[in-house]
Design an enzyme around this catalytic site. Structure first.
Site, PDB file in Angstrom:
ATOM      1  N   LYS A 148       0.797  -1.225   0.000  1.00 12.58           N
ATOM      2  CA  LYS A 148       0.000   0.000   0.000  1.00 12.58           C
ATOM      3  C   LYS A 148       0.830   1.276   0.000  1.00 12.58           C
ATOM      4  O   LYS A 148       0.536   2.232   0.710  1.00 12.58           O
ATOM      5  CB  LYS A 148      -0.978   0.016   1.181  1.00 12.58           C
TER       6      LYS A 148
ATOM      7  N   LYS B  16     -13.540   3.899  -6.381  1.00 12.69           N
ATOM      8  CA  LYS B  16     -13.052   4.922  -5.452  1.00 12.69           C
ATOM      9  C   LYS B  16     -11.576   4.691  -5.151  1.00 12.69           C
ATOM     10  O   LYS B  16     -11.090   3.566  -5.125  1.00 12.69           O
ATOM     11  CB  LYS B  16     -13.879   4.940  -4.169  1.00 12.69           C
TER      12      LYS B  16
ATOM     13  N   LYS C 143     -15.051  -1.238   2.128  1.00 11.32           N
ATOM     14  CA  LYS C 143     -13.780  -1.353   1.414  1.00 11.32           C
ATOM     15  C   LYS C 143     -12.773  -0.371   1.993  1.00 11.32           C
ATOM     16  O   LYS C 143     -13.114   0.718   2.423  1.00 11.32           O
ATOM     17  CB  LYS C 143     -13.985  -1.070  -0.086  1.00 11.32           C
ATOM     18  N   ASP C 144     -11.499  -0.792   1.965  1.00 10.15           N
ATOM     19  CA  ASP C 144     -10.426   0.015   2.524  1.00 10.15           C
ATOM     20  C   ASP C 144     -10.353   1.391   1.874  1.00 10.15           C
ATOM     21  O   ASP C 144     -10.678   1.562   0.695  1.00 10.15           O
ATOM     22  CB  ASP C 144      -9.079  -0.677   2.304  1.00 10.15           C
ATOM     23  N   ALA C 145      -9.855   2.358   2.657  1.00 11.76           N
ATOM     24  CA  ALA C 145      -9.605   3.679   2.098  1.00 11.76           C
ATOM     25  C   ALA C 145      -8.319   3.686   1.284  1.00 11.76           C
ATOM     26  O   ALA C 145      -8.283   4.196   0.163  1.00 11.76           O
ATOM     27  CB  ALA C 145      -9.532   4.720   3.212  1.00 11.76           C
TER      28      ALA C 145
END
Length: 407
Positions: free
Chosen positions: A17, A46, A75-77
């Site tokens: 990430k 997104k 969902k993850d940012a």
């Protein structure tokens, strides 16, 4: 070394990430919209934005209560994600006013029902690792081969436990009716926080300066600020806690359930597919559970990954296993020292509980190397976490401090 299913295999190391594009997630829908009905499904992409933030902005743009907006999963940012979100179809004209950095509406289709949590089959992942060790591709493939054969430990990801890892302890304090402890734990230990303003806010809270704490806390500490603002107005710890959204309070309780489940998974980590008499086995085809009375007779089905042992997400209506598995579950619950009827909470927070498989299948797994980066692709059933797969592949040690930019 931490517990790994593939402990005998070396890890790739590396970092996750570094950019949202390093962690791509796409929902696998449980069903497709039928192009007719009172709800409008938005196919949304997104980047660097949480699902809750999208819901809040949609509610403002489309003049809706947040509860009128549906989604199948969070969902993850810090990722590039694609998911479905539903709104009442009569608000379609107002979609023209919806603008949000990092969010695109790719398409819209009508359907007869609102999306609900769990209305998805699973998720596809494409994850990029940087700065890996030598022979990382071979190492990753060896781990993938084991996970594809034996299954992925169905552990919860670190996001379930929060940035400070304290969500489960907040949930436990709530179940025990210890509101002071719940608030103290939620606000956290300043020694674990490197962000100057966040640390200062918590130190002010601990000194009793609630108004000062509210001023000091950074924008991202929405729940913490809500708590200290309520305390500054003379509210009790219980009243301050109850001001938080129910979705946040449910997350704390779910984290407590998850912590006990993870503990029981780790107890059977090297035998996740091995049935014991008294297990409640999970049928992967339909999610039904049944009591294992003859583990030898049922083991062939487990070896074929048709069924798996389960563990508890504790609650008032969840059946315990029997035999040795049931005894381990009872010990885990007794050790929590909960009061009678702890699961029957007010304000829609009661825990009914459910059974959850100890392992899940890893599908469509692939390892490729691109421009000195390692790319891992795979899919998992709903409710399972890609971080568990990456944990087995990378085998990185982590520290307990939270590193944030100052702000």
């Amino acid at each position: 070394m931490a517990d790994y299913l593939t402990a005998e295999l070396p890890g790739t190391g590396g970092t996750l990430k570094q950019t949202p594009e390093d962690f791509e997630v796409e929902e696998i829908p449980l069903y497709l919209p039928c192009d007719d009905g009172e709800h409008l499904y938005l196919d949304i992409e997104k980047r660097g934005v949480t699902t809750h933030e999208v819901v809040r902005q949609l509610s403002r743009s489309c003049r809706l209560h947040e509860r009128d907006i549906g989604y199948a999963g969070l969902k993850d940012a810090q990722a590039l994600t694609r998911q479905l979100v539903s709104i009442p179809a009569d608000r379609e004209p107002l979609l023209d006013t919806f603008e949000m950095n990092g969010v695109r509406v790719l398409s819209t289709r009508r359907h007869g029902n609102k999306l609900r949590l769990g209305h998805l089959a699973g998720n596809r992942f494409r994850i990029t690792l940087r700065d890996t060790e030598t022979n990382a591709g071979e190492k990753a493939q060896s781990v993938i081969d084991i996970l594809s054969s034996r299954g992925v430990p169905n552990l919860f990801g670190p996001q379930r436990y929060g940035l400070l890892g304290n969500n489960a302890l907040v949930g436990r304090a709530m179940l025990r009716g210890e509101h002071q402890q719940a608030v103290d734990t939620l606000l956290g230990d300043p020694e674990m926080i490197l962000n100057r303003r966040w640390r200062e806010g918590i130190e002010l809270y601990r000194s009793g300066d609630f108004a000062g704490a509210a001023r000091a806390l950074p924008k991202g500490c929405r729940n913490e600020r809500s708590i200290v603002q309520a305390l500054a107005r003379g509210k009790t710890r219980q009243q301050a806690l109850e001001r938080l959204p129910r979705s946040v309070l449910r997350l704390f309780l779910s984290a407590w359930q998850s912590r006990l489940f993870d503990r029981l998974v780790l107890q059977r980590l090297q035998k996740l597919g091995k049935l014991e008499r008294g297990d409640l086995a999970y049928k992967h085809a339909n999610g039904a559970c049944f009591l294992v009375e003859d583990q030898v007779a049922e083991q062939d089905r487990a070896d074929a990954f048709e069924i798996s042992p389960t563990g508890p997400m504790f609650g008032s209506k969840m059946p315990l296993a029997e035999g040795s598995p049931g005894e381990r579950e009872r010990v885990a619950l007794t050790d929590e020292e909960l009061p009678e009827n702890a699961f029957k909470l007010a304000k829609g927070l009661s825990l009914k509980g459910e059974r959850r498989p100890l392992r899940v299948p890893l599908n469509d797994a692939k390892v490729t190397e691109e421009d000195q980066r390692l790319v891992i692709s795979f899919s998992l059933p709903r409710g399972s976490f890609a971080t568990t797969v990456m944990r087995e592949i990378m085998k990185n040690d982590t520290d307990n401090c939270i590193h944030f930019q100052e702000g």
